[in-house]
Scaffold this motif. Structure first.
Motif, PDB file in Angstrom:
ATOM      1  N   HIS A  28       0.807  -1.236   0.000  1.00 45.61           N
ATOM      2  CA  HIS A  28       0.000   0.000   0.000  1.00 45.61           C
ATOM      3  C   HIS A  28       0.836   1.281   0.000  1.00 45.61           C
ATOM      4  CE1 HIS A  28       0.755   0.871   4.292  1.00 45.61           C
ATOM      5  NE2 HIS A  28       0.584  -0.419   4.524  1.00 45.61           N
TER       6      HIS A  28
ATOM      7  N   MET B  70      -6.620  -0.460   1.087  1.00 48.21           N
ATOM      8  CA  MET B  70      -6.763   0.290  -0.182  1.00 48.21           C
ATOM      9  C   MET B  70      -6.801  -0.659  -1.381  1.00 48.21           C
ATOM     10  SD  MET B  70      -3.105   1.731  -1.463  1.00 48.21           S
ATOM     11  CE  MET B  70      -3.647   1.254  -3.084  1.00 48.21           C
ATOM     12  N   TRP B  71      -6.341  -1.925  -1.186  1.00 54.47           N
ATOM     13  CA  TRP B  71      -6.344  -2.909  -2.274  1.00 54.47           C
ATOM     14  C   TRP B  71      -7.565  -3.821  -2.223  1.00 54.47           C
ATOM     15  CZ3 TRP B  71      -2.785  -2.090  -5.882  1.00 54.47           C
ATOM     16  CH2 TRP B  71      -1.543  -1.528  -5.533  1.00 54.47           C
TER      17      TRP B  71
ATOM     18  N   THR C 124      -7.459   1.664  -6.537  1.00 51.94           N
ATOM     19  CA  THR C 124      -8.563   1.791  -5.574  1.00 51.94           C
ATOM     20  C   THR C 124      -9.760   2.446  -6.263  1.00 51.94           C
ATOM     21  OG1 THR C 124      -6.818   2.202  -3.961  1.00 51.94           O
ATOM     22  CG2 THR C 124      -9.070   2.561  -3.215  1.00 51.94           C
TER      23      THR C 124
END
Ligand code: MLT
Length: 256
Positions: free
Chosen positions: A22, A30-31, A240
């Protein structure tokens, strides 16, 4: 240097191992959307880096600390060589450090919304000053608020911006301070890209206002086997903001 603690990581799916690192000041979540999409055809490992999300800070850090944390995580998960080690922005800086420290463990790297250049002296000084303020007790918002307008594309919904504002501001001030110092001290990685013998996937949001498309064109010129993709309607957090597009690019790169 303090002994690193094991990283907390999400590990889902089956197939070639893809590790997603990240950005700053963010965390593995965020993934999430991209990892959900990729888990149908890959094993997807998404750590929280030391001092972020659920991974505790063990002490002062350098880029080497974050890279060696990843190597230790791969050992713990019995992944000798991932099919793809990819990082976004700060995560990309860590991947480039991993290229220097653990080149024998890499077949392919993903450099996503990132750059190989070090900070100019004024930017590095600003990061160190922000780190001092966080250690003195100021909130992470002093770092997050100036970054937020540049994180998403102009079309991103307000709910997207609000969610990531909350995630950024919820990070540990000491974890963020440690990363600020490590990022300020990072070296120029151009020679590491030139020396890399494996395949490279470069991905950037068309509206990335922090590490724009030109940074990725320059990185591609240093690499032996680069594949460069620009994701439309995306900013600095392209995977994202447009996870379907990102997952399709990764699947195409890996042939899965
Ligand atoms: C990130 O997204 O990780 C940051 O933009 C990195 C940086 O501030 O250089």
């Amino acid at each position: 240097m303090a002994q690193a603690l094991p990283l907390r990581a999400r590990d889902t799916g089956r197939g070639p191992a893809v590790v997603l690192v990240h950005g700053f000041p963010l965390e593995g979540s965020m993934w999430n959307a991209a990892a959900d999409l990729l888990a149908g055809s890959c094993r997807v490992v998404v750590p929280d880096q030391q001092g972020f999300g659920a991974s505790a800070l063990a002490g002062p850090t350098t880029m080497a600390t974050y890279a060696d944390d990843l190597a230790a995580l791969l050992d713990a998960l019995e992944i000798d060589r991932p099919a793809l080690l990819a990082g976004l922005s700060f995560g990309g800086y860590v991947v480039m450090e991993f290229m220097r420290r653990h080149p024998h463990r890499l077949d392919a790297v993903g450099l996503i919304d990132t750059r190989e250049t070090p900070d100019p002296p004024d930017a590095a000084a600003n990061r160190r000053a922000q780190a001092d303020r966080l250690v003195a007790g100021e909130p992470v918002s002093i770092v997050a608020e100036p970054m937020l307008p540049k994180m998403a594309s102009p079309d991103a919904p307000e709910s997207f911006r609000e969610h990531w504002r909350r995630v950024m501001c919820a990070q540990s001030p000491l974890g963020v301070a440690a990363a600020l110092r490590a990022i300020a001290d990072r070296p120029d990685s151009a020679a590491s890209l030139r020396a890399f013998r494996g395949r490279a996937l470069l991905v950037v949001g068309e509206h990335d206002a922090i590490t724009p498309v030109a940074d990725h064109e320059r990185m591609a010129s240093f690499l032996r086997e680069p594949g460069l993709h620009v994701i439309p309607r995306a900013g600095h957090m392209a995977p994202t903001e447009q996870p379907e597009a990102f997952a399709e690019i990764v699947r195409g790169f890996l042939g899965v």
